[in-house]
Write an enzyme that holds these catalytic residues in place. Structure first.
Site, short mmCIF file in Angstrom:
data_model
loop_
_atom_site.label_atom_id
_atom_site.label_comp_id
_atom_site.label_asym_id
_atom_site.label_seq_id
_atom_site.Cartn_x
_atom_site.Cartn_y
_atom_site.Cartn_z
N HIS A 131 0.77 -1.13 0.02
CA HIS A 131 0.04 0.35 0.09
C HIS A 131 0.81 0.97 -0.21
O HIS A 131 2.02 1.46 0.56
CB HIS A 131 -1.26 -0.19 1.29
CG HIS A 131 -2.03 1.02 1.42
ND1 HIS A 131 -1.74 2.10 1.24
CD2 HIS A 131 -3.27 0.96 1.28
CE1 HIS A 131 -2.82 2.95 1.98
NE2 HIS A 131 -3.82 2.12 1.80
N ASP A 208 3.07 -4.68 7.92
CA ASP A 208 1.65 -3.78 7.95
C ASP A 208 0.66 -4.73 7.94
O ASP A 208 0.12 -5.55 7.05
CB ASP A 208 1.31 -3.03 6.41
CG ASP A 208 0.34 -2.28 5.52
OD1 ASP A 208 -0.53 -2.03 6.75
OD2 ASP A 208 0.45 -1.42 4.93
N GLN A 211 -4.69 -5.68 6.81
CA GLN A 211 -5.44 -6.12 6.22
C GLN A 211 -5.61 -7.32 6.99
O GLN A 211 -6.34 -8.49 6.79
CB GLN A 211 -5.02 -6.54 4.88
CG GLN A 211 -5.63 -4.88 4.04
CD GLN A 211 -6.84 -4.27 4.88
OE1 GLN A 211 -8.11 -5.27 4.35
NE2 GLN A 211 -7.20 -3.00 3.77
N LYS A 234 -10.40 -0.85 9.87
CA LYS A 234 -10.92 -2.24 9.59
C LYS A 234 -10.90 -3.21 10.20
O LYS A 234 -11.32 -4.29 9.56
CB LYS A 234 -9.83 -2.08 8.29
CG LYS A 234 -9.16 -0.97 7.55
CD LYS A 234 -8.07 -1.53 6.65
CE LYS A 234 -7.39 -0.30 5.95
NZ LYS A 234 -7.76 -0.02 4.74
N CYS A 373 -4.49 2.25 -4.00
CA CYS A 373 -3.23 2.86 -2.84
C CYS A 373 -2.47 2.31 -2.71
O CYS A 373 -1.52 1.74 -2.22
CB CYS A 373 -3.60 2.71 -1.83
SG CYS A 373 -4.68 4.60 -1.16
#
Lengths: 415, 141
Positions: A131, A208, A211, A234, A373
């Protein structure tokens, strides 16, 4: 259809009533089919009510007052931190720093650890599937320091090119930045292996997890990374709060991030001593109601179980990939269902993704169209944009059917 | 709904049968525009007459229906108009042409061609200013 799947779908039907937004119509007679949870999840009533209760009953600033409300607010805020700690199996709440979102968590590392440790000609490695939030901070840092950034390529079927990663590791990078789960391809990367490989050459590893934490069990002890960044919104929580987990020994060696109240132990007229972890990185009044909401979100996720959430999304995703493949002209990007999370980015031959999304919206189907993104990843596939459907604990097989019906309508309009 | 369907048909017609598509021979201005967010691109070609009216206009581009249909529609709209007048056109012009309901949440796509035309006007003015400045300098010597 096996009985386990049917049972799970019945449970999902009941679960959906926890989310007020899922009950709405986008226009009279057109119910909402929400397939954009990768952008942000819907919020369960338990989260909305916890934040509402906080503001109605306990609203006060934290870590300051001696009065009852201030103590309640502090306990609620720190309670949220403890819930997050337990969710990701961190050793201590001192390792759980509240930020604004995953983006700010990554920037925090770039601004503090990065500025203190990256020197001219040092190498930072990231991947082609990141991202923008895990690309741009490192590009900015490298430009400032005269350092180098190199990307691990993505293979045609949407996996990281591990041989290329090994070749980059041989150049002894200072930091390896990698997404746990791609927000476009859905690829779940083998972080445990990558972190072990990176550590053998002395690199730190930043993951990261924006998700992954919402969608599957994440255990920082097993992953073996040094930093983990994710967002509250999220994972059924509110916007405005994110988390940076860092290994305590690493965090202790880092200079503070923003300056101000709460992040100090003692301020003199011309200098200051920073506070202990995690407050060293939390300047100013923090997102208190948001931490309360995030805590409630963690409770909600735990009431279902992260294993069950992942299994459910895998069922939905496998079905979605199967059905998408039957639509002529549709191409899905990324690995097979068993190696990905609940994301399906696709193209429809001859139709621009924006047009796909707009026609789907007429049928109540909410998807995202664009580069999500991740422009470099789209460049890699020579695509300006894709349409992306994403699934969560409240998604159903019927949602997928509505998506497919909508795609046939798209083909009719552009036939 | 009928009204909306008429707008849809109008837009799809311009998308599938674009007017004035392709590079213009001997253009006075060539201007590229794009929306980095979604990959829509257009190039506007303009030829002016002696009164700075648009004597020829065409476009090339790639992208979504709204952006490409808008480019086709705008070429028809500005042909014969003074360049100065085109610079005054606002987003409303495009919205009225294409139907508010359809383009309200797609304004960036819908106005790409118009904004590129306006940028073309600016580029032409800047070029003119540079040319006259150069001429003025020459006179100084």
């Amino acid at each position: 259809m096996d009985s386990a799947r049917v049972d799970s779908m019945e449970a999902v039907a009941a679960r959906r009533s926890d989310f007020p937004a899922l009950a709405r119509e986008v226009r009279p007679g057109v119910p909402l089919i929400y397939l954009d949870s990768t952008a942000t999840s819907q919020k369960p009533l338990a989260v909305i009510e916890a934040m509402d209760r906080y503001y109605r009953q306990s609203n006060a600033n934290v870590h300051r007052g001696i009065h009852t409300l201030a103590e309640e607010a502090t306990a609620l805020y720190e309670g949220g931190r403890e819930k997050v700690r337990a969710l990701i199996k961190a050793q201590s709440v001192r390792e759980v720093i509240f930020t604004r979102n995953a983006t700010e968590s990554i920037n925090l590392v770039a601004y503090t650890w990065g500025r203190a440790n990256i020197k001219p000609r040092d190498l930072i490695v990231y991947t082609e599937m990141e991202h923008h939030s895990n690309l741009v901070p490192w590009q900015m840092l490298a430009a400032e320091k005269g350092a180098e950034v190199r990307a691990v390529p993505v293979t045609e079927d949407g996996e990281l090119d591990r041989a290329a990663l090994m070749a980059l590791l041989a150049r002894r990078p200072k930091l390896v930045c990698v997404t746990h789960m791609s927000n476009v391809l859905g690829t779940i990367n083998p972080i445990t292996e990558i972190a072990a490989e990176a550590h053998t050459v002395g690199a730190l590893v930043l993951v990261d997890a924006a998700q992954s934490v919402p969608h599957l069990p994440v255990d920082v002890q097993t992953l073996g990374a040094d930093f983990l960044a994710f967002s509250g919104h999220k994972m059924c929580g509110p916007t405005g709060i994110g988390v940076l987990w860092g290994r305590q020994s690493v965090l202790e060696g880092m200079p503070p991030f923003l300056g101000g109240g709460d992040m100090i132990r003692r301020v003199h007229l011309y200098d200051f001593k920073p506070n202990d972890l995690p407050y060293k990185f939390e300047a100013g009044t923090p997102p208190i109601a948001e931490a309360v909401g995030l805590g409630a979100a963690v409770d909600y996720l735990n009431s279902i179980g992260m294993d069950a959430i992942q299994a459910h999304e895998q069922t939905i995703t496998a079905y979605a990939l199967e059905r998408l493949e039957e639509v002529p002209g549709v191409r899905v990007y990324g690995p097979a269902a068993e190696r990905r999370g609940g994301v399906a980015a696709f193209s429809v031959a001859g139709v621009h993704p924006h047009d796909v999304a707009q026609i789907l919206d007429r049928f109540g189907v909410a998807v995202r169209a664009g580069h999500h993104c991740a422009m470099p990843l789209h460049d890699r596939y020579n695509l300006p944009a894709t349409t992306r459907a994403s699934f969560y604990l409240y998604s159903t097989l019927a949602d997928v059917d509505r998506l497919i019906d909508g795609l046939y309508q798209v083909k009719k309009v552009f036939g | 709904m009928n009204d909306k369907q008429a707008f849809i048909d109008f837009i799809l017609d311009h998308y599938q049968n674009p007017r004035n598509r392709g590079a213009l021979a001997e253009p006075d201005i060539v201007m590229k525009g794009g929306n980095p967010g979604c990959g829509d691109i257009v190039t506007m070609y303009l030829r002016l007459d002696g009164d700075e009216r648009i004597a020829g206009v065409s476009f090339e581009g790639e992208g979504c229906t709204i952006s490409q249909a808008a480019a086709s529609i705008m070429t028809g709209k500005v042909l014969g108009k003074p360049l100065a007048e085109v610079s005054q056109l606002g987003a409303e012009t495009v919205v009225d042409e294409m139907g508010r309901e359809l383009v309200a949440n797609r304004l960036r796509c819908a106005t790409l061609a118009l904004n590129t035309l306006k940028a073309a006007g600016k580029k032409y003015r800047a070029g003119q200013a540079a040319r006259s400045a150069a001429e003025a300098q020459i006179e100084d010597f």
